[in-house]
Write an enzyme that holds these catalytic residues in place. Structure first.
Site, PDB file in Angstrom:
ATOM      1  N   ASP A  36     -15.971 -25.868 -24.699  1.00  0.00           N
ATOM      2  CA  ASP A  36     -14.888 -25.310 -24.689  1.00  0.00           C
ATOM      3  C   ASP A  36     -14.685 -24.263 -25.743  1.00  0.00           C
ATOM      4  O   ASP A  36     -14.011 -23.271 -25.737  1.00  0.00           O
ATOM      5  CB  ASP A  36     -14.418 -26.385 -25.402  1.00  0.00           C
ATOM      6  CG  ASP A  36     -13.066 -27.180 -24.782  1.00  0.00           C
ATOM      7  OD1 ASP A  36     -13.202 -27.290 -23.778  1.00  0.00           O
ATOM      8  OD2 ASP A  36     -12.794 -28.398 -24.959  1.00  0.00           O
ATOM      9  N   ASP A 290      13.512  12.350  -5.329  1.00  0.00           N
ATOM     10  CA  ASP A 290      12.364  11.503  -4.664  1.00  0.00           C
ATOM     11  C   ASP A 290      12.188   9.679  -4.458  1.00  0.00           C
ATOM     12  O   ASP A 290      11.417   8.696  -4.131  1.00  0.00           O
ATOM     13  CB  ASP A 290      11.083  11.850  -5.976  1.00  0.00           C
ATOM     14  CG  ASP A 290      10.172  11.852  -4.580  1.00  0.00           C
ATOM     15  OD1 ASP A 290      10.014  11.653  -3.785  1.00  0.00           O
ATOM     16  OD2 ASP A 290       8.763  10.968  -5.705  1.00  0.00           O
ATOM     17  N   GLY A 425       7.531   7.660   0.331  1.00  0.00           N
ATOM     18  CA  GLY A 425       9.131   7.606   0.926  1.00  0.00           C
ATOM     19  C   GLY A 425       8.684   8.654   2.366  1.00  0.00           C
ATOM     20  O   GLY A 425       8.671   8.250   3.402  1.00  0.00           O
ATOM     21  N   LEU A 426       8.418   9.562   2.100  1.00  0.00           N
ATOM     22  CA  LEU A 426       7.894  10.498   3.858  1.00  0.00           C
ATOM     23  C   LEU A 426       6.582   9.493   4.307  1.00  0.00           C
ATOM     24  O   LEU A 426       6.959   9.561   5.666  1.00  0.00           O
ATOM     25  CB  LEU A 426       6.952  11.404   3.052  1.00  0.00           C
ATOM     26  CG  LEU A 426       6.245  12.470   4.752  1.00  0.00           C
ATOM     27  CD1 LEU A 426       7.754  12.888   5.368  1.00  0.00           C
ATOM     28  CD2 LEU A 426       5.384  12.891   4.585  1.00  0.00           C
TER      29      LEU A 426
HETATM   30  S1  SF4 Z   1     -14.783 -30.820 -18.886  1.00  0.00           S
HETATM   31 FE1  SF4 Z   1     -12.639 -29.424 -19.425  1.00  0.00          FE
HETATM   32  S2  SF4 Z   1     -12.454 -30.152 -21.575  1.00  0.00           S
HETATM   33 FE2  SF4 Z   1     -14.907 -30.578 -20.665  1.00  0.00          FE
HETATM   34  S3  SF4 Z   1     -15.772 -28.862 -21.564  1.00  0.00           S
HETATM   35 FE3  SF4 Z   1     -15.417 -28.464 -19.493  1.00  0.00          FE
HETATM   36  S4  SF4 Z   1     -12.978 -27.027 -19.622  1.00  0.00           S
HETATM   37 FE4  SF4 Z   1     -13.491 -27.970 -21.680  1.00  0.00          FE
END
Ligand code: SF4
Ligand code: SF4
Lengths: 524, 425
Positions: A36, A290, A425-426
């Site tokens: 994580d 414009d 635009g043009l």
């Molecule tokens: S599987 Fe999901 S919860 Fe587990 S480390 Fe990877 S991202 Fe995080």
């Protein structure tokens, strides 16, 4: 279980990280599995920070699950406190830790630490990133200020007049991984200074624990990002009597309203109504001839609540676009977004399902999409030009140059960024007239410097001729040929209108005549 | 005792989970879809890693568990079936569906293997559903690929054909090149796992010789040898020397005449040497510290030390398979600390104390170290770049010389007064 190809928000603990990383002196111990730590990259790569986020992860592994994970939490709390010596400690869980229920916050609170410890309870399976940020900011401030809460509230936002000083406001809400917060803060600070208003505390971005304790010294709170700071602002209002401003100053009109609101709350005389015209370039750029071709351009808007609301107003009142779709993934902001949509004759799309947003976009057949990083995917698929107005974002939306969205300069940035993806635009006229060019082909946008950019028509799912469309309807060869003559960016809409018209009138074959009938019918 | 010093460390880790492998696997097998069964965190991880690419048709997604799924597991299975069917309806061109386990799905013990079986029965033949885990609690970064390939092994048809099987993801051009060279050396039949199309699975059996292209394929190698294949141990094909020894291991196993092998490889070695010279000039004598990330660290360290003349301060690896790494360990200099596992804070203390010239690390640490004035090479790039084979030795060296070269280029201009003291970000 929800099938999610793209998620508009991260989990709530990422919101908590945003608060910790935006501040200094605040450390976050996060009970989370190995892996994580990917969230560090959001700060070191997307925000390009030169420091690690102040987060200690317990990074437990499968083999730890059999053992004492609570002891693991305590060890990491101890190590983090010893090493980083923070002024305040946040303790919480990621989604996986929530399942094993070690109660890390309670554990840390039992460790007799010398600094304030905030136990974060962020339900990862029902809440999301912005909620997590708002909750963390709120809990942190509540914890730090609860001792200061007065018994009887007698806050007067006009007290500065008696005290013979300039009025002072706090800017609450800006954070890392927010959309252009860095420059919005500078712009709003400049704006307020221009009107003789001082800025007290800016938080969470750049604030320390001591700064948060000074929040009650201000006359007024400015809630720049309601997604992050509204719950805090209303707590401060309830407990300290400090009122807060509700207008988010994105767009010329909104910036003016914001100034009027702040001035009146502080008991000052409101600024002249033509200030926006004088100080921002958007008004004149939009009025200049414009820009006439921008009139009625069909726009689809999606993002967080604040940015979507702001965009809707700018599009309809300042750029002369027609808003054909408006929505948000911020459920907390559903009510104002619904009201804004209703005022535009639309039904708001409140959802966080990327596929549903994509379907609504296809249905609305816009010429421009103002959305998030996710809408760039759908817009690419549908062949529609797109500009990013809100998080989620990626690294290209944390630019080196000054790029606020708020205030007068923000409106200038917005004018450039939203008009840029449209065909000039043009070129638009000439492609409408001569469709046999070998270089400037249908859908080509030469100002983007490559063959078609985001709006390449070859792959446009919206503008393509239906080969075998809906079973009951049949396009004759001459009908198809006529449809092909419609400029690509409105072709999708014309096709839909014509088919709807044919269905309504019970006609099964669509020829060139049907197409003209439909055109007259809808224009009338 | 001679040889590197093997050490272990535990504590906070700064590594990716195995889910990240989806970021390259989806490109290798464009007809496959990777459905993570997990939380919003997992969804957020993958999109943060891959989201800068803009997809018209995403090839991965997440079935996000809700509170209801956590409350009743029986429902979770029905829910998963529903989500898979919804997905396959939207994307009928998908041929293989990988159900990828995550930390949440492992912790609540959601039986994805059974789900895959069930779906396979229902979808009979149209789509193949397989399962592996990419959870952070069980897998680190590239181990996700090991899981994905291991999940494919039971699906490989049995074949007794005499063949060379290259196992592990290679860049297309590198793969073509290696096959071409092996053919010139005299090996007739060569296949790879993973294939470019998920349905194009190679056979396996007693005649199969497996050459691992990547060091992180422990489980895949084990399952392949269970199916009768011979898995060779050799240095990994990083750098000219490693690649040569790697190819020679196969040549030996196929009893190819030495002269013929040398005739193919000698000219390549010559060329590699001159390609390396330029980078060696930058790298020679420089001190390098590798943090654990992908298990590529040992072969990289060996290459950087032996072929580029770098001095190794510490070689971190998230996991050390001593058997598969025996050949690599043997080539590392004596007494180099090889650190398995991590305590990221203590490791950073060691980095700061030793002030290396270059640190190989993940992106969570790269910019912060740069801001402290320490040059870095972010390691993820190594799994996204064509670095294998003798011909790629120069390019591989360049990945390490480039950050140093860049500093030489821009530091004097950006820090005119004192190029050695950086201004922090
Ligand atoms: S599987 Fe999901 S919860 Fe587990 S480390 Fe990877 S991202 Fe995080
Ligand atoms: S140049 Fe093209 S692809 Fe790039 S942002 Fe502009 S419109 Fe989009």
């Amino acid at each position: 279980m929800q099938l999610t190809l793209w998620t508009y928000e991260g989990p709530p603990h990422v919101g908590a990280m945003r608060i910790a990383a935006s501040m200094h002196g605040v450390h976050y111990v996060l009970h989370a599995p190995q892996g994580d730590t990917y969230a560090d990259l959001l700060f070191t790569m997307i925000e390009r920070r030169g420091q690690r986020p102040p987060v200690t992860y317990t990074t437990f592994q499968a083999r730890d699950l059999g053992g004492d994970t609570a002891e693991l939490v305590k060890r990491h709390v101890r190590e983090a406190v010893d090493r980083f010596q923070p002024d305040a400690l946040l303790v919480g869980e990621s989604c996986t830790a929530e399942l094993i229920q070690d109660q890390p916050g309670a554990l840390a609170q039992g460790m007799e630490l010398t600094m304030p410890v905030v136990n974060l309870e962020l339900p990862a399976y029902s809440k999301k990133e912005n909620w997590g940020a708002a909750e963390t900011f709120y809990q942190l401030i509540r914890n730090l200020l609860k001792a200061q809460v007065p018994t009887d509230i007698n806050h007067d936002p006009k007290a500065w007049q008696q005290e013979g000083r300039r009025p002072r406001v706090n800017l609450l809400g800006p954070s890392l991984l927010g959309f252009r917060c860095r420059d919005d803060v500078l712009e709003v600070q400049k704006l307020l200074t221009l009107h003789g208003i001082d800025v007290g505390v800016v938080a969470p971005l750049g604030a320390g624990v001591e700064d948060l304790k000074r929040i009650p010294d201000a006359d007024l709170n400015v809630c720049l990002y309601p997604e992050v700071a509204e719950s805090t602002c209303s707590w401060l209002e309830r407990n300290f009597g400090i009122p807060f401003s509700r207008t988010v100053p994105i767009g010329v009109g909104a910036t003016h309203d914001f100034l009027v609101e702040v001035h009146s709350l502080l008991g000052m005389e409101a600024p002249a109504p033509d200030e926006g015209y004088k100080r921002s370039r958007l008004p004149w750029y939009s009025e200049s001839v414009d820009s006439t071709y921008l009139t009625g351009k069909r726009v689809f808007i999606f993002g967080d609540g604040s940015h979507a609301l702001a965009a809707a107003r700018i599009c309809s009142e300042e750029l002369g676009f027609t808003v054909v779709g408006l929505g948000t993934y911020s459920r907390e902001m559903a009510r104002p977004v619904r009201a804004a949509a209703k005022a535009l004759g639309l039904e708001a799309l409140i959802c966080d399902d990327y596929l549903e947003v994509e379907a609504a976009m296809a249905e609305a057949a816009p010429e421009l999409v103002l959305g998030t990083q996710m809408e760039r995917h759908s817009a690419k698929r549908l062949g529609i030009p797109c500009s990013v107005i809100s998080t989620p974002m990626h690294v290209q939306d944390v630019p080196a140059r000054m790029s606020p969205q708020m205030g007068w300069e923000g409106a200038n940035v917005i004018f450039d960024d939203w008009v840029h993806p449209l065909m000039m635009g043009l070129e638009e006229h000439l492609i409408g007239m001569f469709r046999h060019d070998f270089e400037f082909v249908d859908g080509h946008q030469s100002h983007l410097g490559h063959a078609g950019g985001a709006g390449a028509a070859d792959s446009s799912a919206l503008s393509d001729i239906p080969v075998e469309g809906d079973g009951a309807l049949h396009w004759t060869a001459d009908g198809e040929a006529e449809l092909k003559k419609i400029p690509f960016f409105v072709r999708g809409k014309v096709r839909r209108n014509t088919e709807a018209y044919a269905r309504d009138t019970g006609c099964r074959e669509i020829s060139s005549e049907t197409l003209y009938d439909a055109k007259a019918h809808f224009k009338a | 005792m001679a040889g590197p010093t093997l050490l272990k460390e535990s504590g906070p880790r700064e590594v990716f989970c195995g889910l990240t492998s989806i970021v390259w696997l989806h490109r290798r097998m464009p007809d496959a879809f990777f459905l993570v069964v997990g939380s919003r965190t997992c969804a957020h991880l993958i999109q943060s890693a891959a989201g800068v690419m803009i997809f018209a048709e995403p090839r991965f997604g997440t079935a996000i568990l809700s509170e209801r799924d956590l409350a009743g597991l029986a429902d979770a299975h029905d829910e998963l079936d529903r989500v898979c069917k919804e997905l396959l309806q939207r994307r009928p061109e998908i041929r293989t569906l990988f159900l990828v386990g995550s930390c949440p799905s492992e912790v609540i013990k959601l039986d994805l293997a059974r789900a895959a079986e069930r779906l396979n029965e229902e979808l009979s033949g149209r789509v193949r559903v397989v399962n592996y885990s990419g959870s952070g609690i069980e897998t680190t970064f590239t181990q996700g690929e090991d899981g994905a390939l291991a999940a494919l092994v039971p699906l490989l048809p049995a074949s007794d054909e005499r063949q060379l099987l290259l196992v592990g993801t290679l860049a297309d051009a590198v793969e073509d090149r290696q096959m071409h060279l092996f053919k010139r050396m005299g090996i007739e039949t060569i296949h790879s796992l993973p294939p470019r199309q998920s349905t194009d699975l190679p056979g396996v059996g007693a005649g199969t010789t497996v050459l691992l292209t990547q060091p992180f394929l422990t489980e895949t190698a084990r399952l392949l040898s269970n199916r009768g294949a011979t898995v060779l141990t050799a240095p990994f094909p990083l750098g000219a020397e490693g690649s040569r020894r790697w190819m020679e291991a196969a040549a030996d196993d196929f009893h190819l005449p030495n002269e013929r092998v040398a005739a193919v490889l000698d000219p390549l070695m010559k060329r590699a040497e001159s390609a390396l010279a330029r980078h060696r000039a930058v790298l020679e004598g420089k001190r390098i510290f590798l943090l654990p990330e992908s298990q590529l660290e040992l072969p990289l360290a060996r290459f950087l030390q032996r072929e580029c003349g770098m001095e190794l301060v510490e070689v971190g690896t998230p996991y050390l398979n001593r058997e598969q790494m025996a050949a690599e360990l043997a080539l590392l200099p004596d007494d180099v600390p090889v650190m398995e596992g991590q305590h990221v804070e203590q490791q950073l203390d060691r980095v700061r104390a030793s002030q290396p010239d270059l640190v190989v690390c993940g992106m969570g640490l790269a910019n912060p170290l740069e801001a402290e004035g320490i040059a870095t090479k972010w390691s993820i790039e190594l799994v996204f770049s064509p670095i294998h084979g003798i011909d790629q030795a120069g390019d591989l060296a360049e990945l390490f010389s480039r950050p140093l070269h860049r500093r030489q280029l821009i530091r004097p201009g950006l820090h005119p007064s004192n190029p050695d003291t950086p201004v922090h970000a």
